[in-house]
Design a protein around this motif. Sequence first.
Motif, PDB file in Angstrom:
ATOM      1  N   ALA A 408       0.801  -1.215   0.000  1.00 55.49           N
ATOM      2  CA  ALA A 408       0.000   0.000   0.000  1.00 55.49           C
ATOM      3  C   ALA A 408       0.838   1.271   0.000  1.00 55.49           C
ATOM      4  O   ALA A 408       0.393   2.304  -0.436  1.00 55.49           O
ATOM      5  CB  ALA A 408      -0.927   0.013   1.211  1.00 55.49           C
ATOM      6  N   ASN A 557       0.225  -1.861  -4.717  1.00 56.46           N
ATOM      7  CA  ASN A 557      -1.040  -1.735  -3.998  1.00 56.46           C
ATOM      8  C   ASN A 557      -2.183  -1.935  -4.977  1.00 56.46           C
ATOM      9  O   ASN A 557      -2.393  -1.134  -5.877  1.00 56.46           O
ATOM     10  CB  ASN A 557      -1.169  -0.363  -3.339  1.00 56.46           C
ATOM     11  CG  ASN A 557      -2.516  -0.237  -2.640  1.00 56.46           C
ATOM     12  OD1 ASN A 557      -2.809  -0.991  -1.726  1.00 56.46           O
ATOM     13  ND2 ASN A 557      -3.334   0.689  -3.074  1.00 56.46           N
ATOM     14  N   LEU A 559      -5.388  -2.740  -3.715  1.00 58.98           N
ATOM     15  CA  LEU A 559      -6.617  -2.632  -2.943  1.00 58.98           C
ATOM     16  C   LEU A 559      -7.397  -1.407  -3.408  1.00 58.98           C
ATOM     17  O   LEU A 559      -6.857  -0.306  -3.475  1.00 58.98           O
ATOM     18  CB  LEU A 559      -6.277  -2.496  -1.456  1.00 58.98           C
ATOM     19  CG  LEU A 559      -7.372  -2.818  -0.461  1.00 58.98           C
ATOM     20  CD1 LEU A 559      -7.725  -4.298  -0.519  1.00 58.98           C
ATOM     21  CD2 LEU A 559      -6.920  -2.441   0.943  1.00 58.98           C
ATOM     22  N   ARG A 560      -8.661  -1.605  -3.733  1.00 53.56           N
ATOM     23  CA  ARG A 560      -9.507  -0.491  -4.159  1.00 53.56           C
ATOM     24  C   ARG A 560     -10.300  -0.012  -2.952  1.00 53.56           C
ATOM     25  O   ARG A 560     -11.219  -0.680  -2.489  1.00 53.56           O
ATOM     26  CB  ARG A 560     -10.439  -0.929  -5.282  1.00 53.56           C
ATOM     27  CG  ARG A 560      -9.695  -1.350  -6.537  1.00 53.56           C
ATOM     28  CD  ARG A 560     -10.628  -1.708  -7.669  1.00 53.56           C
ATOM     29  NE  ARG A 560     -11.492  -0.589  -8.039  1.00 53.56           N
ATOM     30  CZ  ARG A 560     -12.200  -0.564  -9.170  1.00 53.56           C
ATOM     31  NH1 ARG A 560     -12.142  -1.583 -10.008  1.00 53.56           N
ATOM     32  NH2 ARG A 560     -12.960   0.458  -9.450  1.00 53.56           N
ATOM     33  N   LEU A 561      -9.921   1.155  -2.454  1.00 55.35           N
ATOM     34  CA  LEU A 561     -10.568   1.666  -1.247  1.00 55.35           C
ATOM     35  C   LEU A 561     -12.048   1.947  -1.477  1.00 55.35           C
ATOM     36  O   LEU A 561     -12.849   1.832  -0.548  1.00 55.35           O
ATOM     37  CB  LEU A 561      -9.853   2.932  -0.776  1.00 55.35           C
ATOM     38  CG  LEU A 561      -8.394   2.745  -0.326  1.00 55.35           C
ATOM     39  CD1 LEU A 561      -7.829   4.057   0.195  1.00 55.35           C
ATOM     40  CD2 LEU A 561      -8.265   1.663   0.729  1.00 55.35           C
ATOM     41  N   ASP A 562     -12.432   2.284  -2.711  1.00 58.32           N
ATOM     42  CA  ASP A 562     -13.830   2.591  -2.973  1.00 58.32           C
ATOM     43  C   ASP A 562     -14.705   1.341  -2.934  1.00 58.32           C
ATOM     44  O   ASP A 562     -15.928   1.435  -2.853  1.00 58.32           O
ATOM     45  CB  ASP A 562     -13.984   3.307  -4.317  1.00 58.32           C
ATOM     46  CG  ASP A 562     -13.461   2.465  -5.481  1.00 58.32           C
ATOM     47  OD1 ASP A 562     -12.588   1.610  -5.259  1.00 58.32           O
ATOM     48  OD2 ASP A 562     -13.931   2.680  -6.614  1.00 58.32           O
ATOM     49  N   LEU A 564     -13.751  -1.306  -0.787  1.00 60.13           N
ATOM     50  CA  LEU A 564     -13.219  -2.061   0.347  1.00 60.13           C
ATOM     51  C   LEU A 564     -14.313  -2.737   1.150  1.00 60.13           C
ATOM     52  O   LEU A 564     -14.207  -3.910   1.522  1.00 60.13           O
ATOM     53  CB  LEU A 564     -12.392  -1.131   1.244  1.00 60.13           C
ATOM     54  CG  LEU A 564     -11.680  -1.794   2.421  1.00 60.13           C
ATOM     55  CD1 LEU A 564     -10.685  -2.833   1.920  1.00 60.13           C
ATOM     56  CD2 LEU A 564     -10.957  -0.745   3.259  1.00 60.13           C
ATOM     57  N   ASN A 582      -2.096  -6.535   0.964  1.00 58.94           N
ATOM     58  CA  ASN A 582      -2.524  -5.143   0.790  1.00 58.94           C
ATOM     59  C   ASN A 582      -3.501  -4.724   1.874  1.00 58.94           C
ATOM     60  O   ASN A 582      -3.433  -3.598   2.397  1.00 58.94           O
ATOM     61  CB  ASN A 582      -3.175  -4.965  -0.578  1.00 58.94           C
ATOM     62  CG  ASN A 582      -2.172  -4.858  -1.711  1.00 58.94           C
ATOM     63  OD1 ASN A 582      -2.536  -4.673  -2.850  1.00 58.94           O
ATOM     64  ND2 ASN A 582      -0.889  -5.000  -1.414  1.00 58.94           N
ATOM     65  N   LEU A 583      -4.433  -5.619   2.210  1.00 61.43           N
ATOM     66  CA  LEU A 583      -5.412  -5.300   3.248  1.00 61.43           C
ATOM     67  C   LEU A 583      -4.732  -5.097   4.585  1.00 61.43           C
ATOM     68  O   LEU A 583      -5.035  -4.143   5.319  1.00 61.43           O
ATOM     69  CB  LEU A 583      -6.448  -6.415   3.337  1.00 61.43           C
ATOM     70  CG  LEU A 583      -7.550  -6.238   4.387  1.00 61.43           C
ATOM     71  CD1 LEU A 583      -8.373  -4.989   4.097  1.00 61.43           C
ATOM     72  CD2 LEU A 583      -8.455  -7.477   4.431  1.00 61.43           C
ATOM     73  N   THR A 586      -2.921  -1.746   4.613  1.00 62.89           N
ATOM     74  CA  THR A 586      -3.838  -0.611   4.714  1.00 62.89           C
ATOM     75  C   THR A 586      -4.396  -0.477   6.123  1.00 62.89           C
ATOM     76  O   THR A 586      -4.505   0.631   6.667  1.00 62.89           O
ATOM     77  CB  THR A 586      -4.983  -0.765   3.705  1.00 62.89           C
ATOM     78  OG1 THR A 586      -4.434  -0.866   2.389  1.00 62.89           O
ATOM     79  CG2 THR A 586      -5.916   0.435   3.748  1.00 62.89           C
ATOM     80  N   LEU A 772      -2.387   8.081   2.043  1.00 63.92           N
ATOM     81  CA  LEU A 772      -3.657   7.512   1.578  1.00 63.92           C
ATOM     82  C   LEU A 772      -4.203   8.265   0.376  1.00 63.92           C
ATOM     83  O   LEU A 772      -4.721   7.665  -0.572  1.00 63.92           O
ATOM     84  CB  LEU A 772      -4.683   7.548   2.717  1.00 63.92           C
ATOM     85  CG  LEU A 772      -4.660   6.393   3.723  1.00 63.92           C
ATOM     86  CD1 LEU A 772      -5.703   6.614   4.813  1.00 63.92           C
ATOM     87  CD2 LEU A 772      -4.895   5.054   3.040  1.00 63.92           C
ATOM     88  N   GLU A 776      -4.914   6.549  -3.396  1.00 64.71           N
ATOM     89  CA  GLU A 776      -6.252   6.459  -3.965  1.00 64.71           C
ATOM     90  C   GLU A 776      -6.440   7.397  -5.159  1.00 64.71           C
ATOM     91  O   GLU A 776      -7.073   7.027  -6.151  1.00 64.71           O
ATOM     92  CB  GLU A 776      -7.290   6.781  -2.893  1.00 64.71           C
ATOM     93  CG  GLU A 776      -8.725   6.566  -3.339  1.00 64.71           C
ATOM     94  CD  GLU A 776      -9.070   5.118  -3.624  1.00 64.71           C
ATOM     95  OE1 GLU A 776     -10.127   4.866  -4.211  1.00 64.71           O
ATOM     96  OE2 GLU A 776      -8.259   4.224  -3.272  1.00 64.71           O
TER      97      GLU A 776
END
Length: 813
Positions: A408, A557, A559-562, A564, A582-583, A586, A772, A776
């Motif tokens: 991340a 990274n 991981l798609r925060l949108d 998650l 990745n999780l 984060t 962050l 993103e």
Amino acid sequence: MQKVAQRLPFYVGLGLITAATLMLQIVETRIISVTSWYHLAFFVISIAMFGLTAGAVWVYFRSEAYRPAQLSYHLSIASLGFALATVFAVLVQLTIVTSLPASVMSFVVWAEFAVALSLPFFFSGIVVSLALTRSPYPIGIVYGADLLGAALGCLGALALLNLVSGPSAVLWIAVLGAAASLLFARAGFEGMPPGQSVAAKLFRHRWVALGCLTALATANSATESIRPTIVKDGIEHPETIAYEKWNSFSRITVSRNEKSSPMLWGPSNRFAPQQIEQRSMNIDGGAGTAVYRFSRDLEELAFLRYDVTNLAYSLPGLQTGAVIGVGGGRDLLSARLFGLSEVVGVEINPIFIDLLKGRFSDYTAIGRQLGISFEVDEARSWFARTDRAFDIIQMSLIDTWAATGAGAFTLSENGLYTVEAWRIFLERLTPGGVFTVSRWYAPGEVNETGRMVSLAVAALQSLGVSDPKRHLFMASSGHVASLVMSRSPLSDQALHAARKAAETYAFSVLLDPQTPAASPLLESIASAPDHEALQRATRASYLDLSAPTDARPFFFNQLRLDRLFDQNLLAMASRPGVYGGNLSATLTLAMLILISAVLVAATIIIPLRSTVLAASSTLAIAGTAYFALIGIGFMMVEIALLQRISVFLGHPVYALSVVLFSLILSTGLGSLASEHAKLGSGPQLVGWSVLTSLYLLALPLWLPELLLQLESASLLARAGLAVLVLAPAGFLMGFGFPTGMRLVAMIDARPTPWFWGINGAAGVLAASIAVLTSIEFGIDTTLRAGAACYLLLPGPALLLVRCRLRGKTVPMI
């Protein structure tokens, strides 16, 4: 003469403390990359700022105890505290397990680590605060000594890391603190009672002398023997290590000789097990590469033919090649084994070259192989600079593995996995040449394989290719997939050879120009004719498969925060591939933000709250907003430029040193200039705010192209350019803090400590939030967020001016 004898030790002592502070901050990022993960460079920045702010708050609340007549004594004690706390912090760091999954226990461990690491910065904050507010010398000269020491410390950290190990470097930094303590003890000030010389008092008790000698003896004897106990998530056993070497890039360890099955990344299931002698080279405790024992006969290494990473060497007509990342030399040997007459190894870390050509030259004959040469350089820069063309360029699993685990936030190899970088590599191929990249593969999942293909397609599109699939071939074995790509469509002969090799070694073909891909998602990505189609294809995955660019270079990274919380996190974390790592990374970042917030609230916000209660509501609100904005804005800009310059310079430690050096020096000059060009009126404040924000907003418009144009320059030239780019930003931002303090002091000086604390607290929290934001939305967005903070400053600034002109305040409700 007496005044000079007093002033010089004071100035030198202050410079040593600030130099040691910045050196500690940079060296700690190198050590923590070994004991934990690379992304914590940003956490170290937050903790350093927190400690410095907490030290200043401590001085404020104990102002009666810190009398000017005893300044030398207090400076000496605080400097000695810095030295001892530095040793304590590194001992905690080397023996604590921080690589735990996000949990309550992990929170406790990280909090313990944060407190231990903040202690030396706390004492440094006391020294700097006392020197700036209690000394009888001109504030401009005192501030200049502060800045000069800090700037030199940024550069000194690189020199120190190339001389001794990371832990030993910390001990030498402690020596600087102890030496500063001795110098402060000698700097007695006028006005002290006769017979009460601070130096005499200190030497009578002999605390400083004992502390200095002990630290010096410890550091001198420990230069080569101090090593981490806990590396990543396990105990490191010294008896298994035959050689260890640190530098500013990494820590390299070499295991003792062992006889076992050869270490291969993606071995064919048709490989017949055999026993060879080999050693394991380990990078920062999280990445392994092998060095094989052999004399001169390359057929001793025939097992390399069975590794899927060497798939591209099956193509006909290959004569010259280049390898990105030498490691133990296996890729160079593979090139020679498959018949290449000439191959160049480009390696950023000189330790590997020294080991292969020097210390272990009797173990492996790679240094004596005809046709093999080495270039010690950052790969992007070297390929941009060279005028040579190659039939094949190979980049196999260049990620030091730690980058994948902490994907991340890491910056270590991100510069090699962007559209801009791959375009450079493709442009250094002969007309029929190929670029081959191997990455981790999770059978049944797309993961890094999908992002690798997406990156390849975007790079080809940037060269005007409208049918990228015709340029790509990919096969896998086990948990590794190798991609072969060319600027020209792959010829029938090349495809025939690649298919035959896959059949011979039982590799699974994932992507072939003339057949459907192994998965519909890979097919849609590889067949995307343009950027819009590629975006539509990558959006179909629960992972972020978009092609990384220099503006958003976080390849590792995914991981798609949108999305998650649209997933079953527990189920997704257990799936093969990068998602779980990745999780965890984060969640760790979120936990570190929480720890920072708790520490800031407990030691800065709550204790200082009483200082603002007596002020007017207008002053409290406007002042708080002003200093929060410059704290957030400055840190957003610093982190964004650090990330951008890291890609340009090729390594985070270089970027950290250059960025901090530039910003400290230029911000200090801006602060000094604000004493002569004071911003007191509304138009002046608005003009400065607009000029600062416009410069920052303009950077994403012209800086990326300039960096690409100068990609081929030497490291010194690139660092010089970075300084030139950063200097105007730092100079303009340097007006912010002293201007705000001047405005507040004209109204009511009582809440000044609150505003100072708010500024520090905002910076502490903004460091992690900036990371962050970049992950993103991209680095440019983070930079624009910092610019927006400065653009919003006229609001609270004009309120402060109005409050000053009225000459009266409104009681708080």
